[in-house]
Scaffold this active site. Sequence first.
Site, mmCIF file in Angstrom:
data_model
loop_
_atom_site.group_PDB
_atom_site.id
_atom_site.type_symbol
_atom_site.label_atom_id
_atom_site.label_comp_id
_atom_site.label_asym_id
_atom_site.label_seq_id
_atom_site.Cartn_x
_atom_site.Cartn_y
_atom_site.Cartn_z
ATOM 1 N N CYS A 177 32.579 39.135 95.792
ATOM 2 C CA CYS A 177 33.204 40.418 96.119
ATOM 3 C C CYS A 177 32.295 41.628 95.901
ATOM 4 C CB CYS A 177 34.478 40.595 95.301
ATOM 5 S SG CYS A 177 35.489 39.111 95.191
ATOM 6 N N HIS A 312 37.433 48.980 92.185
ATOM 7 C CA HIS A 312 37.460 47.633 92.762
ATOM 8 C C HIS A 312 38.905 47.311 93.138
ATOM 9 C CE1 HIS A 312 36.235 43.601 93.626
ATOM 10 N NE2 HIS A 312 37.005 43.081 92.682
ATOM 11 N N HIS A 352 41.244 43.286 100.966
ATOM 12 C CA HIS A 352 40.010 43.033 100.211
ATOM 13 C C HIS A 352 39.021 42.348 101.142
ATOM 14 C CE1 HIS A 352 37.117 41.986 97.345
ATOM 15 N NE2 HIS A 352 37.841 41.314 96.451
#
Length: 813
Positions: A177, A312, A352
């Site tokens: 990520c 995040h 995401h």
Amino acid sequence: MRPPAGYALLGYAVRFPGAADVDEFWRLLRDGRDAVSEVPADRWDADEFFDPDPDAPGKMVARRAGFIDDVAGFDASFFGVSTREAEFMDPQHRLMLETTWSAVEHAGIAPSALAGTQTGVFMGLSTHEFGGMLIRLCSLEDIDFYSGTGISGAAGAGRISYRLGLQGPALVVDTACSSSLVAIHQACQALNAGDCDLALVGGVNVILTPIPMVNFSRARMLAPDGRCKTFDAAADGYVRGEGCGVVVLKRIDDAMRDGDRIRAIIRGSAVNSDGASGGLTVPNGVAQQRVITEALRRAGVAPGEVDYLEAHGTGTSLGDPIEVRAVGAVFGDGRDHNRPLLIGSVKTNIGHLEAAAGIAGVIKVALALEHEVLPQHLHFSRPSPHIPWDRLPVRVLDRATPWARTARPRVAGVSAFGFSGTNAHVILEEPPVTDSAAAIPAGGGHWILPLSARTPESLAQLASRYRDWLEAHPDAALADVCGTAGSARSHFEHRAALVVDSRGRARRLLRALREDRPAPGLVRGVCGDRPKTAWLFGGQGCQFPGMAKALFDTEPVFRETVARCAGVLDRVLTRPLLDVLFDARPGSEKALNDTAFAQPALFAVAMGLARLWQSWGIEPDAVLGHSVGQYAAACVAGVLGIDDGARLIAERGRLFGQLPAGGRMLAVFADADRVEEYAAGFPGLSVAAYNGASTVLSGPADELQQVVTWCASVASAPSSLEAAVRCEWLDTSHAFHSALIDPALDEFERFADNFEYSSPRLVLVCNRTGEGLGRQARLDAQYWRRHARQPVRFADSVGTLAQIGCTVLMELQ
């Protein structure tokens, strides 16, 4: 205000859920929309794989994710990719190619101009679903070369460098990520080390199969309702998303030197790892604090100076509290309690994006800086009870908030934490305020809007897009649009040039181009091989007061070059050159016709025009000057520097201007042999130029007057069937290229011997012989002496240009 430091973000491009480009992405953010949707039928059957039970084998709890439109679409021929190669290319590679191209253009750079440059490529890529599809769907007989390069992660970055001809580093980063934010960190390090001068940085993720979703469902990672509820009490998992984002980075000093438009500044970055945390995928709050603290230290920014954090923020009940506590511990240091840190996450809009998550956050912040608004953070109604909000100096952006410039620079942080433990943080700052309004004149006049494409159909589509863009951006300056289309776009075979003076006319011509209709001011054509181009510089006699004044007032490159020549000659000429050149008062032509001023004035204007065309990306293959025009031609060919060229031509003009008056020049429009035969009877006359249609004689005025009489008498002879021979006096102060200038030649040669002359870097046609001079030729003081005295063989010189294949001749005067 502190001076800019760090790395300039020059441009960006995206393909995100609900946003095919950056304009659509900003509208999505501004309007507070959630672009997450149900799984499209072309990916998999959502009903077949859905089950609300996370323990159901082979099933997933979510039916929604962030998808882009037409994930399989790719203009293969545009990038020179064969059909077979395109079939085996991971869609992530295709997205990276297309998005990179758009980002480079957004940065005001023609992608084709990067060939051979130290430009690096740094891409975040961590999923390989396409490779799994190939394994399942292809037999061993289907395997070929492209099935390897098509799924190799390294080839994703390498293909960009290959297609654009880039010679800097090309690498793929996989830290899950945090991949694209780590890629930014790596790119900044490479820029700092000099490994590259420009960096193309991004991340990509594509959702093609249900397998990862099934895996994440079993791991209890996904939000069953497909809503990313970061920081909310209802947060119950993350939402997958796909897309691609790319930014263009450059060292800040280089960007400011080159006059680039800077959209944001990366002040600093840092990367670390969780180490031995509560589990491989369990976040480590202490490590997050450390990476943010280090990024602030490297940026030279105090925690209290940061206005906003793009978190995040995945929307998990475990990760969100850990992150907010870490954020509060770092950014609360020295912060005014009346000015809490604002936080939000783009994941609430588009999901995401995993390897592309960090770059999505960076581009969101850059857009917020540009539009001076921090977009709303979605799906936040009840603050998470697991976060001690009352003890932390943070506030979630539950509504859009103005973010205007103040005396203090606006600063934001962007975080990305990889599920395998790699953390990254980047500090962004607003760009410096620059006055770019004078770069291209916005006033009246005409401009050329050049468009090009690979095919006629694509050209029509491009015209339609330009028309739509002009309608959607009524405040955009037409001159800027034309300038960008000409200098910051690559040019392809099918071309159109639109002569426009208003937005209305531009829209009408764009519509005509789209509909394939003829229209005044619209020119279309097909360009095959690049034509060979020659630049021609005229000689004395074409000067006039106020010459090129409009260019001097409106074109910075032209103005700087002419002013430079004038500055070099400030102590050489008896009057400032600019005063003589632009004096429009009655009688001012007398000074400019004085060869002491005419020769340096013509040189300055010629060099200004040359540098202006070069600033637009136009370079000649050959150069040729007519008489004094040869000095500008020699400078463009690299024989002399512009300062030395100005000094040399000024001394030539001074010496010749001191010669006694009485000589003149006459153009006779007759066969050269015939003119030579008659002129032979006058010992004071010389042939000054063979121009083809005319032959120029030079010498005493009384002898030239007899030639005029002869020209008029040809038709009056009793047996003559000929018309009178046309002749014209030339507007010159002296009899150049004749014996009357001999007294000045010795001193001129001595002066010319003070300079160093290089070999021509391109073909310089000698107008004394008509022959081309190449890289082995050596020019010296005697060359310029002979050039001043012997005739100009212009017709032969033009013939040489034709022989070497020059099909485009541009006269610069």
